[in-house]
Each structure stands twice: as structure tokens, then as C-alpha cells.
Design a protein around this motif. Structure first.
Motif, PDB file in Angstrom:
ATOM      1  N   VAL A  78       2.210   2.001   4.647  1.00 17.94           N
ATOM      2  CA  VAL A  78       1.063   2.239   3.772  1.00 17.94           C
ATOM      3  C   VAL A  78      -0.178   2.440   4.637  1.00 17.94           C
ATOM      4  CG1 VAL A  78      -0.411   1.279   1.958  1.00 17.94           C
ATOM      5  CG2 VAL A  78       2.078   0.930   1.869  1.00 17.94           C
ATOM      6  N   ARG A  79      -0.867   3.548   4.434  1.00 17.48           N
ATOM      7  CA  ARG A  79      -2.066   3.868   5.217  1.00 17.48           C
ATOM      8  C   ARG A  79      -3.363   3.647   4.431  1.00 17.48           C
ATOM      9  NH1 ARG A  79       1.178   3.114   8.398  1.00 17.48           N
ATOM     10  NH2 ARG A  79       1.979   4.502  10.006  1.00 17.48           N
ATOM     11  N   SER A  80      -3.279   3.718   3.098  1.00 14.91           N
ATOM     12  CA  SER A  80      -4.462   3.434   2.277  1.00 14.91           C
ATOM     13  C   SER A  80      -3.990   2.983   0.902  1.00 14.91           C
ATOM     14  CB  SER A  80      -5.370   4.658   2.153  1.00 14.91           C
ATOM     15  OG  SER A  80      -4.755   5.672   1.384  1.00 14.91           O
ATOM     16  N   PHE A  81      -4.862   2.220   0.243  1.00 13.52           N
ATOM     17  CA  PHE A  81      -4.558   1.697  -1.089  1.00 13.52           C
ATOM     18  C   PHE A  81      -5.880   1.375  -1.770  1.00 13.52           C
ATOM     19  CE2 PHE A  81      -3.859  -2.221  -3.692  1.00 13.52           C
ATOM     20  CZ  PHE A  81      -3.016  -1.689  -4.649  1.00 13.52           C
ATOM     21  N   GLY A  82      -6.068   1.874  -2.975  1.00 20.54           N
ATOM     22  CA  GLY A  82      -7.275   1.577  -3.733  1.00 20.54           C
ATOM     23  C   GLY A  82      -6.970   1.557  -5.213  1.00 20.54           C
ATOM     24  N   VAL A  83      -7.720   0.735  -5.951  1.00 17.62           N
ATOM     25  CA  VAL A  83      -7.489   0.622  -7.389  1.00 17.62           C
ATOM     26  C   VAL A  83      -8.800   0.659  -8.154  1.00 17.62           C
ATOM     27  CG1 VAL A  83      -5.356  -0.713  -7.132  1.00 17.62           C
ATOM     28  CG2 VAL A  83      -7.543  -1.910  -7.376  1.00 17.62           C
ATOM     29  N   GLY A 109       0.142  13.390  13.119  1.00 15.23           N
ATOM     30  CA  GLY A 109       1.520  13.316  13.603  1.00 15.23           C
ATOM     31  C   GLY A 109       2.485  12.604  12.681  1.00 15.23           C
ATOM     32  N   GLU A 110       2.049  12.305  11.454  1.00 11.09           N
ATOM     33  CA  GLU A 110       2.909  11.633  10.482  1.00 11.09           C
ATOM     34  C   GLU A 110       3.032  12.481   9.221  1.00 11.09           C
ATOM     35  OE1 GLU A 110       1.899   6.947  11.235  1.00 11.09           O
ATOM     36  OE2 GLU A 110       0.561   8.046   9.881  1.00 11.09           O
ATOM     37  N   THR A 111       4.170  12.385   8.542  1.00 11.90           N
ATOM     38  CA  THR A 111       4.314  12.984   7.225  1.00 11.90           C
ATOM     39  C   THR A 111       3.847  11.940   6.223  1.00 11.90           C
ATOM     40  OG1 THR A 111       6.221  14.273   7.969  1.00 11.90           O
ATOM     41  CG2 THR A 111       5.907  14.057   5.593  1.00 11.90           C
ATOM     42  N   ARG A 112       2.798  12.268   5.477  1.00 11.59           N
ATOM     43  CA  ARG A 112       2.208  11.307   4.548  1.00 11.59           C
ATOM     44  C   ARG A 112       2.239  11.841   3.124  1.00 11.59           C
ATOM     45  NH1 ARG A 112      -3.210   9.155   7.713  1.00 11.59           N
ATOM     46  NH2 ARG A 112      -2.139   8.490   9.633  1.00 11.59           N
ATOM     47  N   ALA A 113       2.505  10.925   2.200  1.00 18.43           N
ATOM     48  CA  ALA A 113       2.475  11.244   0.774  1.00 18.43           C
ATOM     49  C   ALA A 113       1.239  10.632   0.150  1.00 18.43           C
ATOM     50  CB  ALA A 113       3.722  10.699   0.081  1.00 18.43           C
ATOM     51  N   GLY A 129      -4.995   3.954  -9.612  1.00 22.55           N
ATOM     52  CA  GLY A 129      -5.318   3.911  -8.202  1.00 22.55           C
ATOM     53  C   GLY A 129      -4.642   5.024  -7.440  1.00 22.55           C
ATOM     54  N   SER A 130      -4.758   4.900  -6.119  1.00 24.69           N
ATOM     55  CA  SER A 130      -4.126   5.877  -5.256  1.00 24.69           C
ATOM     56  C   SER A 130      -3.738   5.201  -3.949  1.00 24.69           C
ATOM     57  CB  SER A 130      -5.067   7.045  -4.971  1.00 24.69           C
ATOM     58  OG  SER A 130      -6.230   6.584  -4.323  1.00 24.69           O
ATOM     59  N   ALA A 131      -2.788   5.805  -3.285  1.00 31.12           N
ATOM     60  CA  ALA A 131      -2.330   5.292  -1.999  1.00 31.12           C
ATOM     61  C   ALA A 131      -1.859   6.452  -1.150  1.00 31.12           C
ATOM     62  CB  ALA A 131      -1.200   4.285  -2.182  1.00 31.12           C
ATOM     63  N   THR A 132      -1.813   6.205   0.148  1.00 29.54           N
ATOM     64  CA  THR A 132      -1.220   7.132   1.097  1.00 29.54           C
ATOM     65  C   THR A 132      -0.168   6.353   1.861  1.00 29.54           C
ATOM     66  OG1 THR A 132      -3.340   8.265   1.333  1.00 29.54           O
ATOM     67  CG2 THR A 132      -1.687   8.672   3.045  1.00 29.54           C
ATOM     68  N   ALA A 133       1.009   6.938   2.022  1.00 32.88           N
ATOM     69  CA  ALA A 133       2.083   6.271   2.745  1.00 32.88           C
ATOM     70  C   ALA A 133       2.840   7.271   3.599  1.00 32.88           C
ATOM     71  CB  ALA A 133       3.048   5.588   1.784  1.00 32.88           C
ATOM     72  N   VAL A 134       3.283   6.803   4.764  1.00 34.31           N
ATOM     73  CA  VAL A 134       4.152   7.605   5.617  1.00 34.31           C
ATOM     74  C   VAL A 134       5.504   7.717   4.922  1.00 34.31           C
ATOM     75  CG1 VAL A 134       5.306   7.733   7.857  1.00 34.31           C
ATOM     76  CG2 VAL A 134       2.952   6.880   7.690  1.00 34.31           C
ATOM     77  N   VAL A 135       6.055   8.932   4.895  1.00 35.11           N
ATOM     78  CA  VAL A 135       7.356   9.177   4.277  1.00 35.11           C
ATOM     79  C   VAL A 135       8.234   9.960   5.233  1.00 35.11           C
ATOM     80  CG1 VAL A 135       6.476   9.067   1.913  1.00 35.11           C
ATOM     81  CG2 VAL A 135       6.500  11.269   3.103  1.00 35.11           C
ATOM     82  N   ALA A 136       9.528   9.989   4.950  1.00 33.57           N
ATOM     83  CA  ALA A 136      10.476  10.723   5.769  1.00 33.57           C
ATOM     84  C   ALA A 136      10.378  12.213   5.482  1.00 33.57           C
ATOM     85  CB  ALA A 136      11.905  10.237   5.488  1.00 33.57           C
ATOM     86  N   LYS A 137      10.544  13.017   6.525  1.00 34.12           N
ATOM     87  CA  LYS A 137      10.571  14.468   6.356  1.00 34.12           C
ATOM     88  C   LYS A 137      11.874  14.849   5.667  1.00 34.12           C
ATOM     89  CE  LYS A 137       7.842  15.611  10.411  1.00 34.12           C
ATOM     90  NZ  LYS A 137       7.791  16.380  11.643  1.00 34.12           N
ATOM     91  N   ASP A 138      11.785  15.886   4.803  1.00 32.71           N
ATOM     92  CA  ASP A 138      13.004  16.384   4.151  1.00 32.71           C
ATOM     93  C   ASP A 138      13.815  17.214   5.096  1.00 32.71           C
ATOM     94  OD1 ASP A 138      12.834  15.174   1.739  1.00 32.71           O
ATOM     95  OD2 ASP A 138      11.741  16.804   0.779  1.00 32.71           O
TER      96      ASP A 138
END
Length: 138
Positions: A78-83, A109-113, A129-138
Motif C-alpha cells: 500500500v502506497r497511499s490511503f485516504g478516506v 519502477g512499480e506497477t501501481r493500481a 476513499g482511495s488508495a494506491t497499491a503495488v500490484v503484479a504485472k499481467d
């Protein structure tokens, strides 16, 4: 360290249902967080406040949402989180927690959602709210 979760644009991550919310849930959270505002436990005070009943503290729903987010994506990803608190939660409400992936991009350098988050109660959204998280590449 857990591997990043797989993610697809537009996908809705697994929803979680919590509740119904009890006075015990609210008192336990108050004890953990130190929030002893009488709106959360004193029916006489609440009656004078204009609310129809005891309300859960907003940070309780935010905590439930952050737990769901870290369970799905891994707290280390998790790179960001807000509500934003949009409505009160009352005793007996059942909460549905979830999110929708609105964008996936390479950043630093990361794939982020990017994830739109929602906690809905018996009568509609109570937290967005919203969040940003590193995810796996397809």
C-alpha cells in the motif's frame, strides 16, 4: 514479504461484510483508540444531540477499510490511503467493504493500481476513499 496481488482494470476486489455493528464493537474500538465521546456509548446524551441512536466512531469504519485493503493487497504494497466520512453508522448496521480498480500504471519502477474504496452501511455509503497499491504485472 508477500507478492503483490494480481489486478485488472475495473475489477472489484472481494467485498467483506461486517456486522451487524453492536455496542460491544463500538466499546472495544473506543477502548483501543481512546475515543470515549458520549455519542458512542451514552443513549441519554445521544438523544439530546439529535442523532436517532448511538453512533460508531468514523475511525472504526476507516480501520475496517484499511484492514480489508491490507488483507487484499498486502500492507507492504500500500502506497497511499485516504478516506472521507459521509454518513454515521448506527447500532445494527451491517457494513459492506470493497473497492474498484480504476487505473493501473507504472510509477517509480512499480506497477501501481488506483483503487476507489467504499464502506456501505444499511442505508448507503458511510465512508468513501482511495488508495494506491503495488500490484503484479499481467
Amino acid at each position: 514479504m508477500r507478492e503483490p496481488a494480481k489486478a485488472q482494470l475495473g475489477a472489484i476486489a472481494d467485498n467483506r461484510v461486517i456486522g451487524p455493528i453492536t455496542q460491544t464493537d463500538i466499546v472495544r474500538f473506543a477502548g483501543a483508540g481512546g475515543d470515549f465521546n458520549p455519542l458512542h456509548h451514552d443513549p441519554e446524551f445521544v438523544a439530546k444531540s439529535g442523532f436517532p441512536g448511538v453512533i460508531a466512531m468514523g475511525q472504526m469504519q476507516a480501520g475496517i477499510l484499511s484492514g480489508w485493503l491490507s488483507d487484499i493487497f498486502g500492507v507492504e504494497n500500500v502506497r497511499s490511503f485516504g478516506v472521507r466520512f459521509v454518513a454515521p453508522v448506527f447500532l445494527g448496521d451491517t457494513l459492506t467493504v470493497g473497492g474498484t480498480i480504476t487505473a493501473i500504471a507504472e510509477t517509480d519502477g512499480e506497477t501501481r493500481a488506483e483503487i476507489d474504496l467504499t464502506v456501505s452501511g444499511t442505508k448507503g455509503p458511510v465512508v468513501t476513499g482511495s488508495a494506491t497499491a503495488v500490484v503484479a504485472k499481467d
